[in-house]
Enzyme design. Sequence first.
Site, PDB file in Angstrom:
ATOM      1  CG  PHE A 224      -1.787  -1.198   1.388  1.00 36.73           C
ATOM      2  CD1 PHE A 224      -2.989  -1.312   0.699  1.00 36.73           C
ATOM      3  CD2 PHE A 224      -1.410  -2.237   2.226  1.00 36.73           C
ATOM      4  CE1 PHE A 224      -3.792  -2.438   0.846  1.00 36.73           C
ATOM      5  CE2 PHE A 224      -2.200  -3.360   2.381  1.00 36.73           C
ATOM      6  CZ  PHE A 224      -3.397  -3.462   1.693  1.00 36.73           C
ATOM      7  CB  ALA A 275      -2.063  -5.394  -0.606  1.00 36.35           C
ATOM      8  CG  ASP A 295       0.610   2.737   6.305  1.00 37.77           C
ATOM      9  OD1 ASP A 295      -0.365   2.700   7.082  1.00 37.77           O
ATOM     10  OD2 ASP A 295       1.100   3.802   5.877  1.00 37.77           O
ATOM     11  CB  CYS A 335      -5.124   4.754   9.485  1.00 40.53           C
ATOM     12  SG  CYS A 335      -5.912   4.073   8.008  1.00 40.53           S
TER      13      CYS A 335
END
Length: 395
Positions: A224, A275, A295, A335
């Site tokens: 990513f 991914a 990430d 996140c």
Amino acid sequence: MADLILNRGAERRLKRGHLWIYSNEVDTKRSSLKGIEPGSQCRVLDSWGNSLGTAFVNPSQLICGRLVSRDKELDAALLSERLHSSLRLRQRYFNAPNYRLVYGDSDWLPGLVVDRFGDHLVVQVSNWGMEKLLPQVVDALASLLNPRGILLRNDHQGRSPEQMPLVNEVVYGEVPEMVPFSENGVALLAPVHRGQKTGWFYDHRDNRARLNQWIKGRRVLDLFSYAGGWGVQALANGADHVTCVDASEQALQWCQENAAHNGVEGRLHTVRGKALEVLKAMVAEGEQFDVVVLDPPAFIKRRKDHKSGLAAYRHINQLAMRLLAADGLLVSASCSMHLKADELVDCVRGAAHQLGRPAALLASGGQGADHPVHPAIPETSYLKAQFVHLGKRGA
């Protein structure tokens, strides 16, 4: 201003420092929430009539009010004062003018994000209250910093809940397509006009700095990758080779531009693809890396997605570990606000256990000082990064 009267007891959280008001906390018999125009500033009163402050109000939202002051209206003068305050905080902790200048509620400016790239600013607004003050925001920023240009990136998903128009335009001066700036001593270019969010993700600055100490001579996989925040910095700090993976061809082109900007393009390899699919293919081919950076975007965007999102984090962490050589380093990040730091650690622990590889947690990181956490608003804390050393299988 109209009055927004709360139900009995609803004031407790606000008195402890929180700034949000939920629609079910409003006494709709005593104050007509539905009759308030979105973006209006209203006086907030407890059930006894005591003032709690002034808030932006949008009656159609679950979070129908966001406090902007404890005792006054947010006008041009107070707005300028708040921007000065946010600037002083950043100048205290950053040596160069490259950072998130305004981080919404944490800077008492709900709905406003401003990222600074040297002489250029990128502004995002996500509620009608701040939208009504946008001309004053631009004027105040121009007066405060005298930038070369201000770009309004109001074409993001955060505006959808309030049914706000999508706008992407330069509202002051000139802003190039790729804006030069630096992070952790590395010269970079941010695709501010067409990139994700404001064009860059400053929040991982400290985590990247930590990794930069440990990658000299290593082979790195950056999943990513976006525009190369992790991967290009790794190359600039001596990584032997970096493979950047992203589903966007445009993002990988930006990676290559940033690598060329640093003269390290010869050690960069890019792979376009999802991914999970790329990871599975690399595992099947027996690929091995010394460092894997994971990430991803938020897998848990809403609380109700927690179970499925947690399973996704577990799965992708295990796949990433399969690509790590003995004594390799995994940087596992999230996140997702709804994922707790210890849950991410548990994902890593479980994945390592299933693979029969000893794991050692070297460090944990969060968001940088330009994304300060409001101590009374846990929602302002969202970023996690776990640095995990993996030993040899069966050791």
